[in-house]
Design a protein around this motif. Sequence first.
Motif, PDB file in Angstrom:
ATOM      1  N   LEU A 141       0.823  -1.154   0.138  1.00 34.86           N
ATOM      2  CA  LEU A 141      -0.148  -0.077   0.046  1.00 34.86           C
ATOM      3  C   LEU A 141       0.878   1.196  -0.002  1.00 34.86           C
ATOM      4  CD1 LEU A 141      -2.067  -2.167   0.932  1.00 34.86           C
ATOM      5  CD2 LEU A 141      -2.997  -0.601   2.220  1.00 34.86           C
ATOM      6  N   GLY A 142       0.572   2.115  -0.795  1.00 34.71           N
ATOM      7  CA  GLY A 142       1.620   3.353  -1.259  1.00 34.71           C
ATOM      8  C   GLY A 142       2.830   3.059  -2.242  1.00 34.71           C
ATOM      9  N   GLU A 143       2.925   1.589  -2.612  1.00 34.72           N
ATOM     10  CA  GLU A 143       3.919   1.067  -3.492  1.00 34.72           C
ATOM     11  C   GLU A 143       2.948   0.223  -4.667  1.00 34.72           C
ATOM     12  OE1 GLU A 143       6.788  -0.870  -1.592  1.00 34.72           O
ATOM     13  OE2 GLU A 143       7.757   0.863  -0.736  1.00 34.72           O
ATOM     14  N   GLU A 144       1.821   0.812  -5.024  1.00 31.62           N
ATOM     15  CA  GLU A 144       1.194   0.084  -5.869  1.00 31.62           C
ATOM     16  C   GLU A 144       1.763   0.013  -7.510  1.00 31.62           C
ATOM     17  OE1 GLU A 144      -1.417   1.609  -2.775  1.00 31.62           O
ATOM     18  OE2 GLU A 144       0.039   2.414  -4.030  1.00 31.62           O
ATOM     19  N   HIS A 145       2.982   0.876  -7.529  1.00 30.80           N
ATOM     20  CA  HIS A 145       3.503   0.961  -8.927  1.00 30.80           C
ATOM     21  C   HIS A 145       4.418  -0.187  -9.088  1.00 30.80           C
ATOM     22  CE1 HIS A 145       5.466   3.264  -6.046  1.00 30.80           C
ATOM     23  NE2 HIS A 145       6.646   3.533  -6.535  1.00 30.80           N
ATOM     24  N   TRP A 146       4.819  -1.036  -7.828  1.00 24.19           N
ATOM     25  CA  TRP A 146       5.725  -2.098  -7.850  1.00 24.19           C
ATOM     26  C   TRP A 146       4.802  -3.258  -7.533  1.00 24.19           C
ATOM     27  CZ3 TRP A 146       9.151   0.971  -4.084  1.00 24.19           C
ATOM     28  CH2 TRP A 146       9.923   2.024  -4.947  1.00 24.19           C
ATOM     29  N   ARG A 147       4.209  -3.773  -8.547  1.00 23.05           N
ATOM     30  CA  ARG A 147       3.374  -4.934  -8.438  1.00 23.05           C
ATOM     31  C   ARG A 147       3.925  -6.459  -8.986  1.00 23.05           C
ATOM     32  NH1 ARG A 147       1.296  -0.746 -11.083  1.00 23.05           N
ATOM     33  NH2 ARG A 147       1.240  -2.000 -13.127  1.00 23.05           N
ATOM     34  N   GLY A 148       3.709  -7.274  -8.193  1.00 27.54           N
ATOM     35  CA  GLY A 148       4.215  -8.566  -8.416  1.00 27.54           C
ATOM     36  C   GLY A 148       3.113  -9.630  -8.903  1.00 27.54           C
ATOM     37  N   GLY A 149       3.318 -10.869  -8.822  1.00 30.09           N
ATOM     38  CA  GLY A 149       2.421 -11.986  -9.197  1.00 30.09           C
ATOM     39  C   GLY A 149       2.410 -12.191 -10.608  1.00 30.09           C
ATOM     40  N   HIS A 150       1.557 -13.321 -11.121  1.00 27.62           N
ATOM     41  CA  HIS A 150       1.595 -13.795 -12.270  1.00 27.62           C
ATOM     42  C   HIS A 150       0.870 -12.858 -13.283  1.00 27.62           C
ATOM     43  CE1 HIS A 150       3.186 -17.731 -11.795  1.00 27.62           C
ATOM     44  NE2 HIS A 150       2.543 -17.801 -10.684  1.00 27.62           N
ATOM     45  N   ALA A 162      -9.542   5.005  -9.410  1.00 21.76           N
ATOM     46  CA  ALA A 162      -9.344   5.518  -8.179  1.00 21.76           C
ATOM     47  C   ALA A 162      -8.118   6.809  -7.937  1.00 21.76           C
ATOM     48  CB  ALA A 162      -8.992   4.454  -6.658  1.00 21.76           C
ATOM     49  N   LYS A 163      -7.537   6.947  -9.114  1.00 18.45           N
ATOM     50  CA  LYS A 163      -6.475   7.823  -9.415  1.00 18.45           C
ATOM     51  C   LYS A 163      -5.363   7.373  -8.108  1.00 18.45           C
ATOM     52  CE  LYS A 163      -9.392  11.602 -10.814  1.00 18.45           C
ATOM     53  NZ  LYS A 163     -10.437  10.904 -11.216  1.00 18.45           N
ATOM     54  N   ILE A 164      -4.968   6.179  -7.937  1.00 18.02           N
ATOM     55  CA  ILE A 164      -3.874   5.895  -7.321  1.00 18.02           C
ATOM     56  C   ILE A 164      -2.747   5.623  -8.263  1.00 18.02           C
ATOM     57  CG2 ILE A 164      -2.945   3.823  -6.253  1.00 18.02           C
ATOM     58  CD1 ILE A 164      -5.902   3.621  -4.713  1.00 18.02           C
ATOM     59  N   LEU A 165      -2.901   5.135  -9.626  1.00 19.04           N
ATOM     60  CA  LEU A 165      -1.914   5.074 -10.581  1.00 19.04           C
ATOM     61  C   LEU A 165      -2.400   5.627 -11.723  1.00 19.04           C
ATOM     62  CD1 LEU A 165      -0.999   1.131 -10.194  1.00 19.04           C
ATOM     63  CD2 LEU A 165       0.265   3.076  -9.109  1.00 19.04           C
ATOM     64  N   THR A 166      -1.548   5.843 -12.791  1.00 22.21           N
ATOM     65  CA  THR A 166      -1.818   6.399 -13.854  1.00 22.21           C
ATOM     66  C   THR A 166      -1.994   5.103 -14.750  1.00 22.21           C
ATOM     67  OG1 THR A 166       0.625   6.536 -14.728  1.00 22.21           O
ATOM     68  CG2 THR A 166      -0.284   8.307 -13.600  1.00 22.21           C
ATOM     69  N   PRO A 167      -2.699   5.413 -15.965  1.00 18.87           N
ATOM     70  CA  PRO A 167      -2.887   3.970 -16.830  1.00 18.87           C
ATOM     71  C   PRO A 167      -1.525   3.429 -17.138  1.00 18.87           C
ATOM     72  CG  PRO A 167      -4.248   6.066 -17.662  1.00 18.87           C
ATOM     73  CD  PRO A 167      -3.226   6.525 -16.564  1.00 18.87           C
ATOM     74  N   GLU A 180      -2.646   7.561   6.144  1.00 26.13           N
ATOM     75  CA  GLU A 180      -3.992   7.015   6.454  1.00 26.13           C
ATOM     76  C   GLU A 180      -4.693   7.262   5.188  1.00 26.13           C
ATOM     77  OE1 GLU A 180      -2.455   9.003   8.191  1.00 26.13           O
ATOM     78  OE2 GLU A 180      -2.025   7.731  10.178  1.00 26.13           O
ATOM     79  N   GLU A 181      -4.910   8.337   4.639  1.00 18.48           N
ATOM     80  CA  GLU A 181      -5.727   8.509   3.340  1.00 18.48           C
ATOM     81  C   GLU A 181      -5.328   7.883   2.071  1.00 18.48           C
ATOM     82  OE1 GLU A 181      -5.978  12.955   2.505  1.00 18.48           O
ATOM     83  OE2 GLU A 181      -6.185  13.384   4.476  1.00 18.48           O
ATOM     84  N   ARG A 182      -3.762   7.781   2.281  1.00 20.87           N
ATOM     85  CA  ARG A 182      -3.510   7.000   0.958  1.00 20.87           C
ATOM     86  C   ARG A 182      -3.928   5.476   1.181  1.00 20.87           C
ATOM     87  NH1 ARG A 182       2.416   5.446   2.060  1.00 20.87           N
ATOM     88  NH2 ARG A 182       1.195   3.828   3.246  1.00 20.87           N
ATOM     89  N   ASP A 183      -3.760   4.857   2.452  1.00 20.34           N
ATOM     90  CA  ASP A 183      -4.197   3.351   2.685  1.00 20.34           C
ATOM     91  C   ASP A 183      -5.686   3.349   2.382  1.00 20.34           C
ATOM     92  OD1 ASP A 183      -1.512   3.295   3.204  1.00 20.34           O
ATOM     93  OD2 ASP A 183      -1.691   2.805   5.259  1.00 20.34           O
ATOM     94  N   ARG A 184      -6.396   4.265   2.870  1.00 27.94           N
ATOM     95  CA  ARG A 184      -7.803   4.229   2.811  1.00 27.94           C
ATOM     96  C   ARG A 184      -8.465   3.927   1.509  1.00 27.94           C
ATOM     97  NH1 ARG A 184      -9.086   8.390   4.969  1.00 27.94           N
ATOM     98  NH2 ARG A 184      -9.005   7.549   7.256  1.00 27.94           N
ATOM     99  N   LEU A 185      -7.600   4.696   0.169  1.00 24.68           N
ATOM    100  CA  LEU A 185      -7.990   4.647  -1.061  1.00 24.68           C
ATOM    101  C   LEU A 185      -7.811   3.263  -1.402  1.00 24.68           C
ATOM    102  CD1 LEU A 185      -6.474   7.912  -2.641  1.00 24.68           C
ATOM    103  CD2 LEU A 185      -8.765   7.474  -2.422  1.00 24.68           C
ATOM    104  N   THR A 186      -6.537   2.731  -1.193  1.00 24.77           N
ATOM    105  CA  THR A 186      -6.141   1.148  -1.860  1.00 24.77           C
ATOM    106  C   THR A 186      -7.321   0.176  -1.147  1.00 24.77           C
ATOM    107  OG1 THR A 186      -4.196   1.916  -2.340  1.00 24.77           O
ATOM    108  CG2 THR A 186      -4.670  -0.345  -2.071  1.00 24.77           C
ATOM    109  N   LEU A 187      -7.388   0.553   0.211  1.00 24.66           N
ATOM    110  CA  LEU A 187      -8.250  -0.433   0.782  1.00 24.66           C
ATOM    111  C   LEU A 187      -9.723  -0.454   0.474  1.00 24.66           C
ATOM    112  CD1 LEU A 187      -7.198  -0.007   4.502  1.00 24.66           C
ATOM    113  CD2 LEU A 187      -6.982  -2.078   3.442  1.00 24.66           C
ATOM    114  N   ALA A 188     -10.250   0.900  -0.137  1.00 21.77           N
ATOM    115  CA  ALA A 188     -11.313   0.961  -0.593  1.00 21.77           C
ATOM    116  C   ALA A 188     -11.606   0.304  -2.226  1.00 21.77           C
ATOM    117  CB  ALA A 188     -11.789   2.397  -1.061  1.00 21.77           C
TER     118      ALA A 188
END
Length: 216
Positions: A141-150, A162-167, A180-188
Amino acid sequence: MAWADITAQGADEGARGCDGGIQWLADWSAWYVSLTFARGIGPEELAARLGALPDLHPGPLGAIDAWSMVTETVDGDGVARVGSWGGWSFAVEHGVPAGAQRLAEVSRSGAEAVHLDPQPDHPPKQFAYARDGELVCCFGLGEEHWRGGHRPDFLLPELVEAKILTPDGCYARPDDEPDEERDRLTLAVLEHRFALSLPRRLVEETPLPAFVTCTQ
């Protein structure tokens, strides 16, 4: 408390709009437990897939007693309090979280699993999603631009909306945004994408069936 009792209360309180969602985790200063959700299996099977030791079943425990139980286990063991809520089985993991290592196993044979780890000593908080025995997507959370998994871009459309990441997958939040505000967006995003809900009182107070889990 029986699984049916918890599920019935969930339907009733959900209809009244009480205890909804998981966004309250963003404001919970005492978030020291990992949460593993599973859909497609029951709570006892979730405990088994988390590595529950068959000879150690201490019975219904609240959070305080579960933490006390953790101090009596060997290094590498944890205590999972399990139940069912809103269509998902859940495990509140005290001590070493088995869900972090066993999420693919939890999701085998067509199940789904979501793991939320607060990482209080080594931020950021972590999210992971697995389905049918495969880790699909994970990020901090807060590092959504570094994503893993298949499928690291599995949630990219929702994170962009949600305007957390750009396209193109770059981080879009202001640098000075409160955590707290950043985390809440991703949790939402997670709450709505997976229909996750878990009342705070179940995590903090309610005695739930408990299992010692081996994570080694």
